[in-house]
Design an enzyme around this catalytic site. Sequence first.
Site, PDB file in Angstrom:
ATOM      1  N   GLY A 340       3.551  -0.242 -10.833  1.00 21.76           N
ATOM      2  CA  GLY A 340       4.520   0.793 -11.008  1.00 21.76           C
ATOM      3  C   GLY A 340       5.600   0.430 -10.964  1.00 21.76           C
ATOM      4  N   GLY A 342      10.067   1.754 -11.687  1.00 18.37           N
ATOM      5  CA  GLY A 342      11.108   2.355 -11.098  1.00 18.37           C
ATOM      6  C   GLY A 342      12.433   2.513 -11.965  1.00 18.37           C
ATOM      7  N   PHE A 344      14.320   0.401  -9.477  1.00 20.98           N
ATOM      8  CA  PHE A 344      14.874  -0.290  -9.072  1.00 20.98           C
ATOM      9  C   PHE A 344      14.327  -2.000  -9.467  1.00 20.98           C
ATOM     10  CE2 PHE A 344      11.071   1.088  -7.868  1.00 20.98           C
ATOM     11  CZ  PHE A 344      10.275  -0.399  -7.786  1.00 20.98           C
ATOM     12  N   GLY A 345      13.039  -1.918 -10.220  1.00 26.71           N
ATOM     13  CA  GLY A 345      12.791  -2.964 -10.944  1.00 26.71           C
ATOM     14  C   GLY A 345      10.912  -2.705 -10.985  1.00 26.71           C
ATOM     15  N   VAL A 347       6.855  -2.839  -9.082  1.00 25.76           N
ATOM     16  CA  VAL A 347       5.914  -3.298  -7.442  1.00 25.76           C
ATOM     17  C   VAL A 347       5.257  -4.234  -8.398  1.00 25.76           C
ATOM     18  CG1 VAL A 347       4.129  -2.533  -6.382  1.00 25.76           C
ATOM     19  CG2 VAL A 347       6.946  -1.155  -6.349  1.00 25.76           C
ATOM     20  N   LYS A 364       7.552  -5.317  -4.566  1.00 33.73           N
ATOM     21  CA  LYS A 364       8.374  -4.133  -4.546  1.00 33.73           C
ATOM     22  C   LYS A 364       8.902  -5.041  -4.893  1.00 33.73           C
ATOM     23  CE  LYS A 364      10.503   0.109  -3.981  1.00 33.73           C
ATOM     24  NZ  LYS A 364      10.719   1.625  -3.309  1.00 33.73           N
ATOM     25  N   ASP A 456      12.496  11.908   0.984  1.00 32.99           N
ATOM     26  CA  ASP A 456      11.846  11.731  -0.386  1.00 32.99           C
ATOM     27  C   ASP A 456       9.751  12.056  -0.492  1.00 32.99           C
ATOM     28  OD1 ASP A 456      11.171  11.901  -3.236  1.00 32.99           O
ATOM     29  OD2 ASP A 456      11.795   9.206  -3.005  1.00 32.99           O
TER      30      ASP A 456
HETATM   31  P1  ADP Z   1      10.492   4.395  -6.131  1.00 33.93           P
HETATM   32  O1  ADP Z   1      11.234   4.485  -5.265  1.00 33.93           O
HETATM   33  O2  ADP Z   1      10.797   3.807  -7.242  1.00 33.93           O
HETATM   34  O3  ADP Z   1       9.741   5.727  -6.263  1.00 33.93           O
HETATM   35  P2  ADP Z   1       8.061   3.729  -5.367  1.00 33.93           P
HETATM   36  O4  ADP Z   1       8.107   3.284  -3.422  1.00 33.93           O
HETATM   37  O5  ADP Z   1       7.640   4.705  -5.090  1.00 33.93           O
HETATM   38  O6  ADP Z   1       9.138   3.190  -5.363  1.00 33.93           O
HETATM   39  O7  ADP Z   1       6.957   3.087  -5.671  1.00 33.93           O
HETATM   40  C1  ADP Z   1       6.510   2.683  -7.424  1.00 33.93           C
HETATM   41  C2  ADP Z   1       5.092   2.701  -7.684  1.00 33.93           C
HETATM   42  O8  ADP Z   1       4.574   1.569  -6.598  1.00 33.93           O
HETATM   43  C3  ADP Z   1       4.633   3.356  -6.978  1.00 33.93           C
HETATM   44  O9  ADP Z   1       4.609   5.025  -7.173  1.00 33.93           O
HETATM   45  C4  ADP Z   1       2.670   3.043  -7.081  1.00 33.93           C
HETATM   46  O10 ADP Z   1       2.966   4.041  -8.031  1.00 33.93           O
HETATM   47  C5  ADP Z   1       3.588   1.750  -6.718  1.00 33.93           C
HETATM   48  N1  ADP Z   1       3.714   1.229  -5.550  1.00 33.93           N
HETATM   49  C6  ADP Z   1       4.308   1.318  -4.406  1.00 33.93           C
HETATM   50  N2  ADP Z   1       4.530   0.563  -3.588  1.00 33.93           N
HETATM   51  C7  ADP Z   1       2.670   0.268  -3.863  1.00 33.93           C
HETATM   52  C8  ADP Z   1       2.263  -0.277  -1.950  1.00 33.93           C
HETATM   53  N3  ADP Z   1       2.512  -0.228  -1.372  1.00 33.93           N
HETATM   54  N4  ADP Z   1       0.486  -0.440  -3.080  1.00 33.93           N
HETATM   55  C9  ADP Z   1      -0.001   0.339  -3.965  1.00 33.93           C
HETATM   56  N5  ADP Z   1       1.382   0.310  -4.667  1.00 33.93           N
HETATM   57  C10 ADP Z   1       2.090   0.634  -4.581  1.00 33.93           C
HETATM   58 MG    MG Z   2       8.469   6.823  -5.230  1.00 33.71          MG
END
Ligand code: ADP
Ligand code: MG
Length: 614
Positions: A340, A342, A344-345, A347, A364, A456
């Site tokens: 994924g 965002g 910030f960068g 994942v 992340k 959130d």
């Molecule tokens: P943001 O703060 O940008 O919303 P997130 O923590 O929600 O960041 O992570 C962005 C994306 O990364 C998620 O929507 C998901 O697709 C993927 N992701 C984040 N954490 C995990 C995880 N623990 N396992 C699998 N995918 C993850």
């Molecule tokens: Mg998120």
Amino acid sequence: MPDAAAHLPFYYGSIARAEAEEYLKLAGMSDGLFLLRQCLRSLGGYVLSMVCNLQFYHYAIERQMNGTYAIVGGKAHLGPEELCEFYSKDADGLCCTLRKPCNRPTGVEPQPGVFDSMRDNMVREYVRQTWKLEGDALEQAIISQAPQVEKLIATTAHERMPWYHGSITRDEAERRLYSGAQPDGKFLLRERKENGTYALSLVYGKTVYHYRIDHDKSGKYSIPEGTKFDTLWQLVEYLKLKPDGLIFYLRETCPNPNMPGELTSPTFLASLCTLSPFIFQRQLGPLNADGYTPEPVGKSRLLPMDTSVYESPYSDPEELKDKKLFLKRDHLMMDEVELGAGNFGCVKKGVYKMRKKQIDVAIKVLKSNNEKTVKDEMMKEAQIMHQLDNPYIVRMIGVCEAESLMLVMEMASGGPLNKFLASKRDEITVSNIVELMHQVSMGMKYLEEKNFVHRDLAARNVLLVNQHYAKISDFGLSKALGADDSYYKARTAGKWPLKWYAPECVLYHKFSSKSDVWSYGVTMWEAFTYGQKPYKKMKGPEVISFIEQGKRMECPTDCPAEMYTLMQQCWTYRWEERPGFITVENIIRSYYYSIANKTENGPETEDKSKETLP
Ligand code: ADP
Ligand code: MG
């Protein structure tokens, strides 16, 4: 624990007659005023207590052998709720029709009964021994998976019975039955070599007889031409009462000399025996009815406790020795695969090497142009996650500072809930959604208890481990509240997910667990619409005036009324009047238990309620 009436507001559980009359008096003694309580004498039965002409009437509701419920001499109904509904339209022999439910006063919960605690103990013992869980992990497993565990116990209970000898040959069965005394009715059950079918071996007149046990397409067991049962141990219990085609009834257990000791603990077996054969009828459907296919829950379906992310990798004391906030870079392998992205960068997928095992992780990774404030934010997120440990929350393994700052988390490979549901619309049942949202409520209840606000909560931040296991993630906006604070006050508004925010967040920048409850309601709406965007094309400010006008989103298609009612409660305007997560979890749990048992009976439901028992 599951009780067919647990979700009914006019159900008082195990209270005495006098107490029932007290409640009816308090509620005004009008004609047709009624309540439901647990029957103290018959297992699984209820009593309907009601008022007519200022007099009390108490009708026993019995649970029939085929799993239906009836007032003695009356029509059979699928459950206590259906029964009450019927008598509200037709007195059919009662003193009058049911007119007004005498609901429990606020704060009064149904009184647990003797049998409930016995069933509780059995489930607890089973979970403890099967998954080797203790403490909170054990409690959470019981709460979240009780319906599945009960079903699992029911379908595998024969393996723990002394009369079950596992996979032995016909000759070996005879050897065991002929050794020692050979009374008529001495028996054992064994697995046959051919495709996992079973056979019953029985002594009569000093001779051993063998009976094949048929297993039909719908999963039912029977002696050829005999009565069909959902489980082997129900079949055995029945054959103890009635030969049903056998040369003699089953009378004496030929005990298995190699009984695996594990689950034969006295508490477990005692509760299983005391409760047999009634306890699991509701789980497995009517005893003698055909056409019901049990979902192979448990055997083929992974429960959260079967996965590697149910408990923290540090729950192993050996691994705990190495637990530090900062991880060594050379223990971390990063894939190119992006899970994924965002602001910030991104994942990325990876593997983290621990002392005894390697675990899949999501990493992340901060963008390389590392500004100090962005770094600080990620460290704040890490500090929050560091303090959390719950099966329904994505755990952080640690942070790693190398080519860039990295936050290493448990892997939830199913991805965000909204995307998952949108792509699997046809496969995911409503009860599956309720199950997942119940898990989210458990994670949120934990946060509330620990005094954290998420800020959130949204379907995009609920990640799936698998189709039946959800975890809350993304603590980027989260805050730990001070010991004496009930809310967090943001000094300035930021880039906020306004559509998920309660009025007090938008108007006064006040964030509490109650405002998380509002977001939970929106998340529920997203889930029951299979991942649609809330408030259609409206912009944030339009949503605010929409809410101010007292309007709320409509009930999603096919969303159960009970679940929409809960959403509406989450969207209570004043936070003081909004329920907290303790209440929300309780409501969704009762509803989940009530349908986890029912939905699988599917199309049969209609016919059953019209059927009259002799
Ligand atoms: P943001 O703060 O940008 O919303 P997130 O923590 O929600 O960041 O992570 C962005 C994306 O990364 C998620 O929507 C998901 O697709 C993927 N992701 C984040 N954490 C995990 C995880 N623990 N396992 C699998 N995918 C993850
Ligand atoms: Mg998120």
